[in-house]
Scaffold this active site. Structure first.
Site, short mmCIF file in Angstrom:
data_model
loop_
_atom_site.label_atom_id
_atom_site.label_comp_id
_atom_site.label_asym_id
_atom_site.label_seq_id
_atom_site.Cartn_x
_atom_site.Cartn_y
_atom_site.Cartn_z
N CYS A 55 28.71 44.71 23.52
CA CYS A 55 28.96 44.32 24.92
C CYS A 55 30.34 43.69 25.08
CB CYS A 55 27.86 43.37 25.37
SG CYS A 55 28.27 42.40 26.83
N CYS A 58 30.31 40.12 26.46
CA CYS A 58 29.85 39.18 25.43
C CYS A 58 31.00 38.79 24.52
CB CYS A 58 28.73 39.80 24.59
SG CYS A 58 27.30 40.34 25.56
N CYS A 174 45.29 34.85 38.05
CA CYS A 174 45.04 36.19 37.52
C CYS A 174 43.75 36.26 36.70
CB CYS A 174 46.25 36.61 36.67
SG CYS A 174 45.94 37.98 35.55
N CYS A 177 44.22 37.40 33.13
CA CYS A 177 44.81 36.32 32.32
C CYS A 177 43.73 35.34 31.87
CB CYS A 177 45.87 35.57 33.12
SG CYS A 177 47.22 36.61 33.73
#
Length: 361
Positions: A55, A58, A174, A177
């Site tokens: 995932c 995850c 962002c 970011c």
């Protein structure tokens, strides 16, 4: 009981002990169907992440959850745990997990959880736990190994021709970011012991003149400033930690893994390694002649490689003075030292020496 049965029971006991140790030593406790009810629902609350190893989301929150594990371990009143749903499908089904990651809070003394729906950051986790468990977990105790650049220090750090500098230009608003932030912190930590490598970032909104100077038009943008090119080179690789580490190793001549540990290649200088093979097969005057070649080649090295060259020279001298068993005995001594609790800098020193000595053994 037969001897065979006794051996079987001892093996099972040893395996179980090792499993329990490995499950509990980590700051985030690995939970399975076998140990879940021994760890959760007892005398402490538990924040549990149900995840799948494949995932992407995850993987992004993993660094945050590891940081949380460090914080809650100090309180001793809260557990941070994780369940691999690929390996424990019945357990995840039992708690209604249908997507990943799913995070649930188990109050002290209860196996009846409530869903965690806050932000997937260490700040969000800590705020939630403080409210639910009455703790006072404070975030911010993590030393950052990413250098924060400003107009005051940019040229001093980035334009230093003795350093390879990797820079992330980011903006606080962002989303990409924010997702990169924990990965980039891990990158900084991985290279914290490298004298010639700097992992840095710059807030492009706050320091727009610097962002414009390097034609930054989107965030995050990463640029590499090697020792010999301070104009900057665009980084266009992946944003996962593995790709970033591979890039730094390739361009900076380092040998680190994603956890910052030195690999078996660290300290190895191919030309010297080849000469050592010749050195170990030589005798008398021939051996001295090869040693002179090792000294000559080592003298041509610069930076970190110059330090490695000195290790080759000293190892060759010791082999001549103490005999063929020197390298093997010294490797064994270093392995004993590495098995003890030592600083990461000292571990780096021992690993490099051990890697070099492998050629002599």
């Amino acid at each position: 009981m037969s001897k065979k049965s006794q051996i079987h029971l001892i093996t099972l006991a040893t395996t179980l002990a090792l499993f329990l140790i490995s499950s509990c030593v980590a700051d985030v406790v690995v939970l399975t169907a076998d140990n879940f009810e021994n760890e959760v629902g007892k005398d402490r609350g538990a924040l549990v992440e149900f995840y799948a190893p494949w995932c992407g989301h995850c993987k992004k929150i993993a660094p945050f959850f590891e940081q949380l594990g460090i914080l809650v371990k100090k309180t001793k009143s809260v557990l941070a745990g994780k369940v691999d749903c690929d390996e424990n499908k019945e357990l995840c089904t039992k708690y209604g997990v249908s997507g990943y990651p799913t995070i649930k809070w188990f109050p002290e003394g209860s196996l009846e959880p409530k869903d965690y729906e806050g932000s997937r950051t260490v700040d969000g986790f800590a705020e939630f736990i403080n409210k639910e468990a009455g703790t006072n977990i404070k975030v911010g105790g993590f030393p950052s190994h990413v250098v924060a650049l400003t107009t005051d220090n940019f040229d001093e750090i980035v334009m230093d021709k003795t350093k390879d500098v990797f820079v992330e230009f980011y903006a606080t608003w962002c989303g990409h970011c924010k997702a990169l932030a924990p990965i980039y912190e891990s990158l900084g930590t991985a290279y914290k012991n490298e004298r010639d490598v700097v992992i840095a970032n710059l807030d492009g909104d706050r320091f727009r003149s610097l962002a414009e100077r390097f034609d930054i038009t989107g965030y995050p943008t990463m640029k590499f400033f090697p020792k010999d090119n301070k104009a900057g080179e665009d980084y266009n690789g992946g944003r996962e930690l593995k790709s970033l580490v591979e890039f730094i190793n390739q361009r900076c001549g380092t040998s680190r893994d994603a956890q910052g540990h030195l690999t078996s290649d660290a300290g190895i200088v191919e030309v010297l390694h080849d000469l050592v093979k010749e050195f170990m097969g030589a005798d008398g005057d021939e051996k001295k002649a090869v040693f002179a070649k090792i000294q000559e080649e080592a003298g041509n090295l610069h930076g970190s490689f110059a330090r490695y060259g000195n290790i080759y020279i000293k190892a060759a001298q010791s082999c001549m003075a103490k005999g063929a068993d020197y390298a093997r005995n010294e490797i064994q001594r270093l392995e004993r030292m590495l098995s003890k609790s030592i600083s990461s800098l000292k571990a780096d020193e021992f690993i490099v020496k051990k890697n070099v000595l492998s050629a002599f053994a």
